[in-house]
Structure formats: C-alpha cells, structure tokens
Design a protein around this motif. Structure first.
Motif, PDB file in Angstrom:
ATOM      1  N   LEU A  41     -34.194 -29.869  18.006  1.00 54.10           N
ATOM      2  CA  LEU A  41     -33.259 -29.009  18.736  1.00 54.10           C
ATOM      3  C   LEU A  41     -31.792 -29.332  18.479  1.00 54.10           C
ATOM      4  O   LEU A  41     -30.937 -28.461  18.604  1.00 54.10           O
ATOM      5  CB  LEU A  41     -33.519 -29.132  20.245  1.00 54.10           C
ATOM      6  N   TYR A 245     -32.195 -30.432  24.345  1.00 53.48           N
ATOM      7  CA  TYR A 245     -31.968 -29.056  24.781  1.00 53.48           C
ATOM      8  C   TYR A 245     -30.651 -28.955  25.555  1.00 53.48           C
ATOM      9  O   TYR A 245     -29.862 -28.030  25.352  1.00 53.48           O
ATOM     10  CB  TYR A 245     -33.130 -28.549  25.634  1.00 53.48           C
ATOM     11  N   ALA A 248     -27.754 -29.363  23.089  1.00 52.56           N
ATOM     12  CA  ALA A 248     -27.611 -28.170  22.230  1.00 52.56           C
ATOM     13  C   ALA A 248     -26.963 -27.021  22.980  1.00 52.56           C
ATOM     14  O   ALA A 248     -26.183 -26.257  22.405  1.00 52.56           O
ATOM     15  CB  ALA A 248     -28.981 -27.746  21.694  1.00 52.56           C
ATOM     16  N   THR A 249     -27.283 -26.883  24.249  1.00 53.37           N
ATOM     17  CA  THR A 249     -26.734 -25.769  25.021  1.00 53.37           C
ATOM     18  C   THR A 249     -25.462 -26.183  25.762  1.00 53.37           C
ATOM     19  O   THR A 249     -24.682 -25.322  26.169  1.00 53.37           O
ATOM     20  CB  THR A 249     -27.773 -25.278  26.055  1.00 53.37           C
ATOM     21  N   ASP A 251     -25.007 -27.197  28.728  1.00 51.72           N
ATOM     22  CA  ASP A 251     -25.036 -26.392  29.953  1.00 51.72           C
ATOM     23  C   ASP A 251     -25.904 -27.139  30.968  1.00 51.72           C
ATOM     24  O   ASP A 251     -27.094 -27.331  30.754  1.00 51.72           O
ATOM     25  CB  ASP A 251     -25.627 -25.015  29.605  1.00 51.72           C
ATOM     26  N   ASN A 256     -30.596 -24.008  33.545  1.00 55.87           N
ATOM     27  CA  ASN A 256     -30.740 -24.616  32.222  1.00 55.87           C
ATOM     28  C   ASN A 256     -31.469 -25.960  32.296  1.00 55.87           C
ATOM     29  O   ASN A 256     -32.197 -26.332  31.381  1.00 55.87           O
ATOM     30  CB  ASN A 256     -29.370 -24.786  31.560  1.00 55.87           C
ATOM     31  N   ARG A 259     -35.061 -25.110  32.215  1.00 61.36           N
ATOM     32  CA  ARG A 259     -35.508 -24.816  30.839  1.00 61.36           C
ATOM     33  C   ARG A 259     -35.654 -26.107  30.042  1.00 61.36           C
ATOM     34  O   ARG A 259     -36.592 -26.264  29.268  1.00 61.36           O
ATOM     35  CB  ARG A 259     -34.516 -23.885  30.137  1.00 61.36           C
ATOM     36  N   TYR A 263     -38.765 -27.399  27.714  1.00 64.33           N
ATOM     37  CA  TYR A 263     -38.657 -27.833  26.317  1.00 64.33           C
ATOM     38  C   TYR A 263     -39.179 -29.272  26.179  1.00 64.33           C
ATOM     39  O   TYR A 263     -39.846 -29.615  25.190  1.00 64.33           O
ATOM     40  CB  TYR A 263     -37.218 -27.709  25.810  1.00 64.33           C
TER      41      TYR A 263
END
Lengths: 309, 309
Positions: A41, A245, A248-249, A251, A256, A259, A263
């Motif tokens: 990721l 994750y 990468a975001t 956030d 999030n 999420r 992941y």
C-alpha cells in the motif's frame, strides 16, 4: 497525499512447524511481516538489525517492493532466531527456542531521512528501544506500538512511560488482559485509554480485531478462510496493512480508521495462507481490495426501523 | 404477516455459580431461554415437560409475555436439574450435576393447534425426540435444530437422519467441528451443508455467530458488553431471537436472515447480563432495536473504490 512510514522491530530467521509442513531459517520477524504487508500500500522504512548470516536475497525481495532497508544494520554475529511448533488445529503454539544473537546488543539508530517519518510503528521489542526510536523521530503524526507479556511483566514502568507517548496500542486481547489486569476486553480497552493511547487495536486471531476509542468501537472479523497454513506474522501483517493504509491516505478520520482496520485484516488473511512471508508475495492492491469488498459483504445488513417485527 | 413458532426443548431448574454469585433451582433450559427471548418479538408455543416440583410462578411469567405452555406436560416426579460452575473469566464451565428426572421418559406430544406451526426449533434434546416432534408438524416452512457432543457421539445415525429434514443446523463451533471431524469452521460448515441443511448457524459465544449458506457467509460479532454475569442460555436466547424474528416477518430472504442473526445476537447479549432468564425480563422491542443499531455501527465501514491507497 502520502507520508513517511517507519517500522522498528525484529528481523528474524524463523523455523516453524505446522501440521502442513515446516520451514527452517525462513525470513520473518515483526518488521519483516509488517513491511511485506505494508509495502503493498505504501513505501516502508525499516529499522532493525541482522547478523552476517542473514540471506541477502530475502532483503532484496523486500527492497524490490518498496521497502527502504537503509536503517537495517548488519552486525557481526548470528541473526535473531525463533523456533516454534503449532498445535494440530493451529489454535496454539509452543516456542521451542529463541536465540537473540545480534538482537541482544541492538541499539536502533535512524538514518537522517527516517527522522521525518510521520507514521511510526514500534514493533514488539524492548520498550526502552521503542522509546529510543521515538526520541529520534522529529514530529510524528501517529505512533502505534505493540508489546508482549514478557515486557508487560519485566519492564512495566518503561512500558507505561511509552504508552504516554503512544496514540494506538496494538496488542493481542490476551496481552490487553495481562496489562490491565481485567479479563473483560472492553474494560481492558478502557484501562488502556486511561493510560495514554487515544485508541487501542485488539488483535483476536481467528476472530478478527477490535478498534476502541473514547467514542467508538469497531469490529472487523477475520477473513473466512478454508485453508490456513501458518498463523505466524498475521498480527504484524495486520499492523502493516493498517499503518500503511493510514500513511497512504494521510487521513485519521474515524471512517478512515475503520477502513484501515479492514485493510489490516485483509493483509493478515494473506499472511496465513502460506508459510512465512510467502503468503504476501505477489499480492496486489487489486487482490487486497477484492478482500475488502468481501469483508463488506460478510458483515452487511440493513436495519429495519419501519418493519413489523 | 406472522406464522406459528414452535419450540421443543428442556425446561430445567438450573443451579449456576459464577464469580459474581449463584442461583439455586432457577428456571432455565433451552425451551425457557428460547421462549423468554423469542416472545419479545413473536408468540411462542412450547413443548416440554416439568416435574411436580416446578415453580408455577415462573411459567406464569412466561405466559404473561405471550408464551403458550399448553404443550408443557406436568409429570409425576422431579424436574430436570442442571448444576454448573463457571471459571473466573466465564470462558469455560464445568457441569457438576445433571439429573434428568421426568425428562428421562419424556415423549413430546403436540396439542392439535401446535401441529400447524410453520417455524419449528428443535432444542438440544435426544435426536429421536426431535424427529418425533417434527413428525407431528404438518407442513413446516423452516426447521432449525440444535444438538450437542453427547448426541453427536451416541446417536450419530439418528442425528444424520434428522439433518436430512432440517433447514438450519444451529450449533456451537466446537460442535460443528466434532460433527464434521474438521477443525476449520468454514470447511465444517460446508460439510454440514452437504448433509441436509441449506444453512448453518455457528454460535461462537463471546465472538458472535456465523451464518453459512451455499451462496453467502454472514458474521455478526457479539454485542460489546463491559459486564457479563452469566453466559448460561445465551445460545438458546440467540435461537429464540433469530427464529422469532423470522416468524414475525415471515420472510426468508437473504437480507432478512442476516437481520434475524443480529436480533438473535441482541437477545444473547441481554441474556448474559443477569442470572438465568432475568436478563431478558423487561426487555422491550425498543431495547432490542437500540442494540440492533449499535451492531450496525459496530461493523460499519465504507469501501473506498475510488481513493488513492
């Protein structure tokens, strides 16, 4: 957006026996499983140590996937070795041997460019070393750490000091029980939130994982697998997916974080399907997303406010 | 719409010790927990037997909540008694005594109006008796049954015959493993689907429950509880909530089966909060729906197909 992701942890040679076969001196350890999963990721920066006997091929494979190993020291002596045997149903394991090797004198030192990392995962090592790593990171955005029963008992004060600088404690539910002295995992989570972290992630093996913060509880089950070959590293692969994750975001909103849990659970599921880190080799972002969609369906239901029940 | 809901099972006097206290000769048994939970959603018809020593007050309380006890026989002799002690963390229990009493010679006989029931739950009793009950139901829409390790080993052939007439086998995951001879619960579920039932519900205690059919897998976690007093009857309360929700809605669509799982899990959570059936006393439909909404939030996440991860 994207932000630097750092992991410190063990880089080991694992010899594992399960009912389905065995490995000898296969690459493993928390930093290796974390980065094998996380790199799918987001790029991962690793801090750790290997002995002169560590196979360079294994490290090159990680590098080819976007793992920066410039924080991995090569010290004279033997690499850290771990030997374990699982029960017939993989529900328990016995550690047969632990040889610290070069890990005994390990003092993590971050290359200058690692010091700007904003997402930091402190894998399960001596809490004094975890604190030592944290001291070298200039302004981390999110710090997560793992620990184990050994440190909970032998270095409790240092561990409690570390918790005051930690955003997320990520441990097995049995470790949360040991640390808090409470067998109820929701009360154990509250105890943790009262000692520094603003969140805790409890890893529950074949039952998934739980995220608890002061205002929300989120549960992700384990991915439904008909074949599990080697549970080793599932928790670290989970951590790698979760942290990568988030990096990468970039956030940290509640949605999030949920999420990120999913992941993480997807990464854990790939890890256990083959021996060592082989289960994570060749896994693509599309593969991971396919499992994320399965998770969505696995728990999905509609509330029936208006119906007759 | 609504359809008759029938349960056959034990009506017992339980003596249970947990770290938080103990009960002596408190009303319990599979049919009692099932109907105490089910009646919150839909009227329940009970088939069973009690001895002359069974307290009538307990039965009257159930009747007042919409439980039809005209299928409960009062036989000369002692009621079924069960005595057990839980471990400090409630994770295991030891059965100290089982006295069958009038249950030893029980031959279930359905009152005529029970024979039109369309939703049938065969609680954990001798599979010969379960088959005997099923023979008396004219045209059931949905038949679910429970069993236990004792029957799996002592009456396997009869149990397999029963499975051929069962839509849903609802057992603990350890029982599914025993029955199938496979420790992987997803393979165990496939085994069950190959022996008659079109679905199986695996009860997983503090880890919730799993619904597996040929085309879907649905997981509901356990409700997050900081206080658990007595796990006795949680599985039967789950079954009562699940079956009563289906009978009340008379809808066997995949989406409604998922909702039934969540209603079942909510009932299980009320059951364990106090001793015996006290946890279910006074619970309203609004209380149940509030927990259903908590379940929705507990597992909710949005998939991020379009994001950058």
């Amino acid at each position: 957006m994207s932000a630097g992701l750092l992991v410190v942890g063990s880089i080991a040679l694992d010899s594992v026996a399960t009912p389905f076969g065995q490995t000898a001196d296969a690459p493993g350890g928390s930093a290796v499983f974390f980065s094998a999963a996380g790199a799918i990721l987001h790029p991962v920066q690793v801090v750790g140590v290997v002995g002169t006997d560590f196979p360079l091929d294994a490290l090159k494979t990680l590098e080819a996937r976007g793992v920066d190993l410039s924080g991995v020291e090569r010290a004279p002596g033997e690499s850290f070795r771990w030997k374990a045997k699982y029960s017939y149903d993989l529900s328990s394991r016995e550690t047969l041997e632990t040889r610290l090797g070069v890990f005994a004198d390990f003092r993590p030192k971050l290359p200058p460019r690692f010091q700007d990392s904003r997402y930091v995962f402190l894998g399960n090592i001596d809490p004094e070393l975890q604190l030592g790593v944290l001291d070298q990171v200039k302004s981390p955005e999110l710090v997560a750490c793992d620990t184990m029963n050994y440190w909970i008992h032998s270095k409790r004060d240092v561990l409690l000091e570390l918790l005051r600088h930690t955003d997320i404690l990520m441990v097995n539910d049995s470790e949360a029980r040991e640390l808090s002295g409470d067998w109820n995992i929701y009360r154990a989570a509250r105890w943790i939130l009262g000692h520094g972290p603003r969140m805790t992630v409890l890893k529950q093996g074949e039952h998934g994982a739980l995220l608890v913060s002061s205002d929300a509880t989120f549960k992700v089950p384990a991915y439904p697998l008909q074949e599990v070959f080697d549970p080793t590293g599932a928790g670290d692969a989970f951590a790698g997916g979760f942290m990568a994750y988030l990096a990468a975001t970039d956030d940290l909103s509640p949605g999030n974080l949920r999420r990120a849990m999913v992941y993480g659970a997807a990464m854990g599921s790939f890890a256990v399907e083959k021996f060592g880190i082989q289960g994570l080799a060749g896994v693509t972002l599309a593969d991971v997303r396919a499992r994320v969609r399965v998770f969505k369906d696995l728990v999905h239901f509609e509330v029936d406010e208006e119906r007759g029940a």
